[in-house]
Design an enzyme around this catalytic site. Structure first.
Site, PDB file in Angstrom:
ATOM      1  N   GLY A  16      35.602  17.024  42.399  1.00 31.76           N
ATOM      2  CA  GLY A  16      35.389  18.435  42.095  1.00 31.76           C
ATOM      3  C   GLY A  16      34.231  18.652  41.152  1.00 31.76           C
ATOM      4  O   GLY A  16      34.052  17.913  40.169  1.00 31.76           O
ATOM      5  N   SER A  17      33.418  19.674  41.471  1.00 37.40           N
ATOM      6  CA  SER A  17      32.274  19.991  40.614  1.00 37.40           C
ATOM      7  C   SER A  17      32.456  21.339  39.940  1.00 37.40           C
ATOM      8  O   SER A  17      31.496  22.059  39.675  1.00 37.40           O
ATOM      9  CB  SER A  17      30.992  19.987  41.458  1.00 37.40           C
ATOM     10  OG  SER A  17      31.140  20.901  42.537  1.00 37.40           O
ATOM     11  N   PHE A  19      34.672  23.499  36.714  1.00 32.44           N
ATOM     12  CA  PHE A  19      34.603  23.383  35.249  1.00 32.44           C
ATOM     13  C   PHE A  19      35.072  22.010  34.766  1.00 32.44           C
ATOM     14  O   PHE A  19      34.400  21.365  33.972  1.00 32.44           O
ATOM     15  CB  PHE A  19      35.429  24.490  34.597  1.00 32.44           C
ATOM     16  CG  PHE A  19      34.760  25.824  34.645  1.00 32.44           C
ATOM     17  CD1 PHE A  19      33.644  26.075  33.859  1.00 32.44           C
ATOM     18  CD2 PHE A  19      35.224  26.828  35.469  1.00 32.44           C
ATOM     19  CE1 PHE A  19      33.004  27.301  33.884  1.00 32.44           C
ATOM     20  CE2 PHE A  19      34.596  28.058  35.510  1.00 32.44           C
ATOM     21  CZ  PHE A  19      33.483  28.308  34.728  1.00 32.44           C
ATOM     22  N   GLU A 180      38.782  43.621  37.108  1.00 37.14           N
ATOM     23  CA  GLU A 180      37.309  43.634  37.135  1.00 37.14           C
ATOM     24  C   GLU A 180      36.802  44.119  38.490  1.00 37.14           C
ATOM     25  O   GLU A 180      35.843  44.876  38.578  1.00 37.14           O
ATOM     26  CB  GLU A 180      36.782  42.234  36.813  1.00 37.14           C
ATOM     27  CG  GLU A 180      37.032  41.892  35.356  1.00 37.14           C
ATOM     28  CD  GLU A 180      36.608  40.483  34.942  1.00 37.14           C
ATOM     29  OE1 GLU A 180      36.201  40.324  33.775  1.00 37.14           O
ATOM     30  OE2 GLU A 180      36.711  39.561  35.748  1.00 37.14           O
ATOM     31  N   ALA A 330      39.342  28.573  32.516  1.00 35.86           N
ATOM     32  CA  ALA A 330      38.220  27.637  32.463  1.00 35.86           C
ATOM     33  C   ALA A 330      38.313  26.684  31.267  1.00 35.86           C
ATOM     34  O   ALA A 330      38.032  25.493  31.381  1.00 35.86           O
ATOM     35  CB  ALA A 330      36.912  28.421  32.421  1.00 35.86           C
TER      36      ALA A 330
HETATM   37  C1  LIG Z   1      37.783  35.226  40.569  1.00 39.02           C
HETATM   38  C2  LIG Z   1      38.164  34.369  39.384  1.00 39.02           C
HETATM   39  C3  LIG Z   1      37.937  34.840  38.095  1.00 39.02           C
HETATM   40  C4  LIG Z   1      38.269  34.045  37.007  1.00 39.02           C
HETATM   41  N1  LIG Z   1      38.019  34.531  35.747  1.00 39.02           N
HETATM   42  C5  LIG Z   1      38.252  33.733  34.684  1.00 39.02           C
HETATM   43  C6  LIG Z   1      37.910  34.167  33.367  1.00 39.02           C
HETATM   44  O1  LIG Z   1      37.407  35.281  33.181  1.00 39.02           O
HETATM   45  N2  LIG Z   1      38.139  33.316  32.330  1.00 39.02           N
HETATM   46  C7  LIG Z   1      38.683  32.064  32.531  1.00 39.02           C
HETATM   47  O2  LIG Z   1      38.837  31.320  31.573  1.00 39.02           O
HETATM   48  N3  LIG Z   1      39.035  31.646  33.751  1.00 39.02           N
HETATM   49  C8  LIG Z   1      38.835  32.436  34.832  1.00 39.02           C
HETATM   50  N4  LIG Z   1      39.175  32.010  36.081  1.00 39.02           N
HETATM   51  C9  LIG Z   1      39.861  30.712  36.228  1.00 39.02           C
HETATM   52  C10 LIG Z   1      38.895  29.556  36.145  1.00 39.02           C
HETATM   53  O3  LIG Z   1      37.775  29.776  36.959  1.00 39.02           O
HETATM   54  C11 LIG Z   1      39.635  28.292  36.545  1.00 39.02           C
HETATM   55  O4  LIG Z   1      40.733  28.124  35.689  1.00 39.02           O
HETATM   56  C12 LIG Z   1      38.730  27.085  36.463  1.00 39.02           C
HETATM   57  O5  LIG Z   1      37.673  27.206  37.383  1.00 39.02           O
HETATM   58  C13 LIG Z   1      39.515  25.812  36.728  1.00 39.02           C
HETATM   59  O6  LIG Z   1      38.652  24.705  36.680  1.00 39.02           O
HETATM   60  P1  LIG Z   1      38.935  23.447  37.591  1.00 39.02           P
HETATM   61  O7  LIG Z   1      37.883  22.447  37.271  1.00 39.02           O
HETATM   62  O8  LIG Z   1      40.354  23.056  37.467  1.00 39.02           O
HETATM   63  O9  LIG Z   1      38.763  23.976  39.061  1.00 39.02           O
HETATM   64  P2  LIG Z   1      37.469  24.654  39.742  1.00 39.02           P
HETATM   65  O10 LIG Z   1      36.526  25.185  38.740  1.00 39.02           O
HETATM   66  O11 LIG Z   1      38.042  25.593  40.747  1.00 39.02           O
HETATM   67  O12 LIG Z   1      36.795  23.455  40.465  1.00 39.02           O
HETATM   68  C14 LIG Z   1      37.394  22.769  41.518  1.00 39.02           C
HETATM   69  C15 LIG Z   1      36.312  22.015  42.248  1.00 39.02           C
HETATM   70  O13 LIG Z   1      36.891  21.110  43.150  1.00 39.02           O
HETATM   71  C16 LIG Z   1      36.302  21.240  44.426  1.00 39.02           C
HETATM   72  N5  LIG Z   1      37.307  20.809  45.377  1.00 39.02           N
HETATM   73  C17 LIG Z   1      38.462  21.412  45.695  1.00 39.02           C
HETATM   74  N6  LIG Z   1      39.169  20.668  46.558  1.00 39.02           N
HETATM   75  C18 LIG Z   1      38.429  19.559  46.788  1.00 39.02           C
HETATM   76  C19 LIG Z   1      38.604  18.414  47.590  1.00 39.02           C
HETATM   77  N7  LIG Z   1      39.709  18.245  48.308  1.00 39.02           N
HETATM   78  N8  LIG Z   1      37.629  17.494  47.611  1.00 39.02           N
HETATM   79  C20 LIG Z   1      36.496  17.634  46.874  1.00 39.02           C
HETATM   80  N9  LIG Z   1      36.287  18.699  46.086  1.00 39.02           N
HETATM   81  C21 LIG Z   1      37.240  19.644  46.041  1.00 39.02           C
HETATM   82  C22 LIG Z   1      35.892  22.687  44.493  1.00 39.02           C
HETATM   83  O14 LIG Z   1      34.908  22.887  45.468  1.00 39.02           O
HETATM   84  C23 LIG Z   1      35.400  22.895  43.074  1.00 39.02           C
HETATM   85  O15 LIG Z   1      34.085  22.420  42.930  1.00 39.02           O
HETATM   86  C24 LIG Z   1      38.860  32.782  37.203  1.00 39.02           C
HETATM   87  C25 LIG Z   1      39.102  32.325  38.487  1.00 39.02           C
HETATM   88  C26 LIG Z   1      38.749  33.111  39.577  1.00 39.02           C
HETATM   89  C27 LIG Z   1      39.014  32.606  40.961  1.00 39.02           C
END
Ligand SMILES: Cc1cc2nc3c(=O)[nH]c(=O)nc-3n(C[C@H](O)[C@H](O)[C@H](O)COP(=O)(O)OP(=O)(O)OC[C@H]3O[C@@H](n4cnc5c(N)ncnc54)[C@H](O)[C@@H]3O)c2cc1C
Length: 490
Positions: A16-17, A19, A180, A330
């Site tokens: 995953g790329s 946060f 939003e 995030a």
């Molecule tokens: C519309 C929206 C608004 C948001 N607003 C806020 C906010 O205002 N403040 C806040 O703190 N949080 C907010 N969030 C939540 C925040 O974005 C997430 O909590 C955060 O992105 C989680 O980080 P992560 O690394 O766990 O997952 P993500 O950032 O979702 O990253 C997951 C990564 O894994 C990749 N991936 C998924 N499955 C696979 C696979 N099988 N193989 C390879 N790669 C894969 C994806 O492509 C992505 O690059 C929001 C979320 C959304 C959807």
């Protein structure tokens, strides 16, 4: 390859790329390891600003820079495109796929940061008519649907038809994303587009925000939730329906059911799903192999140090974890990614483990409209202009890349000081491309006849085609050089 691998070095693989994945990788910059980031997309997505791509404020590139570019200067990191479909914990390998072709990657340490997707609470069929907001594809499809609805309404109204349903926009889910989104659609209708159409008055568009819960923005607490509701209703003319559960969604509208059992039909052309998330399905395979339980949102229970039971070399971070009721935000992913990276580095240096992962809550922010936001920081509650400036500052700091910060600032000036939207372009493919792909057996892979790209076309056909192209080019040159082009009778 953008990274430089050293033989025998400890191999860290990051899934995953987003946060969690990006911040973990960056935190390993000076470690004596090779890092391979495997991502389903080639970009790092700043999800909190997706709604601004959907409503024409920002371009997709501004919130989704290429992961390869972001990590280009990190010599120990390389980036691979691929959707991870399987993880073999015993063999310490994972399998990823692109267009049907599989790649197997071994690891010494693994950081799983695959995030979450939209949840329709078991009603996945709603997705066709009410796209979610989790990816660039989602945001561009919604942009096409939103701006397209105004265009269709203009056409219908010029023919004397009733266009109320086309001018009704329903957002399901009154969390930060829903608030939003509803706020921005209302601003679009009442402010940005108000002079752009002839047959319709966009200011009369109906924007409805629906949630089964009893208040908007539950994570912000009761006081800020109540203030946000008033702001949405009085200043932006958004209808807020609380205690209302969506029980059906069709092409033409949706059904809501209230607590007393009463149901209501809302005719609406544009429906947006901003309710509920489901962790990446990779938690299922991890749970099967470790026995760690998975909760209703698909999140896996991890040890206090973010590792999986029995597999200390595997860390899971961000939206995928079930630990101490941590929210899906995030900062949980960023701090988790950094913690996992530090632990890997300490182990390699023979240092004792860190204390259990502790999340430092920096607070929550959400915009309601231009110059209006709400913020929760510890015990402090902020609203209005002050909260909006805070929102602006925080988003500028966390948006990846100086170029993106600079251009986003320009677009915000256009939209918030002026009344324009720089990114209104929408194409037919944006709206219908995804549905067309889902109807193909094998999805996009079904469109690629020769994934390896090794065998060329039939040599005889290629030679004939080349001769035609050369002849055409010579004719073009002759027409230009002789001055014959455009001369009557020639
Ligand atoms: C519309 C929206 C608004 C948001 N607003 C806020 C906010 O205002 N403040 C806040 O703190 N949080 C907010 N969030 C939540 C925040 O974005 C997430 O909590 C955060 O992105 C989680 O980080 P992560 O690394 O766990 O997952 P993500 O950032 O979702 O990253 C997951 C990564 O894994 C990749 N991936 C998924 N499955 C696979 C696979 N099988 N193989 C390879 N790669 C894969 C994806 O492509 C992505 O690059 C929001 C979320 C959304 C959807």
């Amino acid at each position: 390859m953008d990274g430089e691998a050293k033989a025998g070095r400890h191999q860290v693989v990051v899934i995953g790329s987003g946060f969690g994945g990006l911040f973990a990788t960056k935190a390993l910059k000076n470690a004596d390891v090779d890092v391979t980031v495997i991502g389903r997309t080639g970009h790092h997505l700043f999800q909190p600003l997706l709604y601004q791509v959907a409503t024409g404020i920002l371009s997709e590139g501004e919130i989704a820079p290429s992961t390869r570019e972001v990590l280009a200067r990190q010599r120990n990191a390389r980036v691979l495109l691929g959707e991870v479909t399987d993880i073999d914990l015993a063999a310490r390998t994972l399998t990823s796929k692109v267009l049907g072709r599989a790649t197997v990657t071994p690891y010494d340490s693994l950081i799983v940061a695959a995030g979450s997707g939209q949840s329709y609470f078991g009603n996945d069929e709603f997705a066709e008519f009410a796209p979610g907001m989790k990816s660039i594809d989602d945001a561009l499809e919604l942009r096409g649907r939103i701006f397209g609805a105004f265009e269709l309404a203009e056409l219908g109204a010029s023919r004397g038809e009733d266009v109320d349903a086309l001018l009704t926009f329903v957002v399901v889910g009154a969390g930060p994303t829903g608030v939003e989104m509803a706020g921005q659609i209302a601003e679009l209708a009442r402010r940005t587009l108000k002079r752009d159409f002839d047959a319709i008055n966009t200011r009369h568009a109906r924007v409805v925000l629906i949630d089964a819960a009893g208040q908007v923005l539950p994570p912000f607490g009761a006081e800020l939730g109540a203030k946000t509701k008033v702001q949405l209703e009085r200043k932006l003319g958004v209808e807020v329906l609380l205690g209302a559960m969506v029980t059906d969604v069709t092409e033409r509208g949706l059904v809501v059911q209230y607590k007393d059992g009463r149901t209501d039909w809302i005719a609406a052309g544009t429906k947006i799903w901003a309710a509920g998330v489901q962790a990446s399905s990779l938690t299922k395979t991890l749970s099967e192999q470790t026995g760690a339980p998975v909760d209703r949102a698909g999140r896996i229970r991890v040890n206090p140090d973010l590792t999986l039971p029995g597999y200390p070399e595997v860390f899971v971070v961000g939206d995928m974890i079930d630990l101490d009721h941590l929210p899906g935000v995030a900062q949980v992913a960023i701090q988790g990614g950094k913690y996992a990276a530090k632990e890997i580095e300490r182990r390699l240096a023979g240092k004792p483990p860190q204390k259990p992962f502790h999340y430092f809550d920096k607070g929550d922010l959400a915009t309601i409209s231009r110059f209006q936001a709400v913020a929760r920081i510890g015990k402090l509650r902020l609203t209005g202009f002050v909260a909006w400036w805070l929102w602006l500052g925080v988003h500028l700091v966390y948006l990846t890349g100086f170029k993106n910060r600079f251009t986003a600032l320009g677009h915000w000036a256009v939209s918030f000081i002026g009344r324009g939207r720089s990114e209104r372009t929408a194409t037919e493919q944006q709206i219908f491309g995804r549905q067309a792909l889902t109807r193909l057996e094998g999805g996009a892979a079904g469109l690629v006849s020769n994934v390896d790209g090794l065998a060329g076309p039939d040599p005889a056909i290629a030679a004939r085609r080349r001769a035609e192209l050369e002849e055409h080019a010579l004719a073009e040159i002759r027409l230009t050089d002789s001055g014959e082009r455009g001369q009557p009778g020639r």
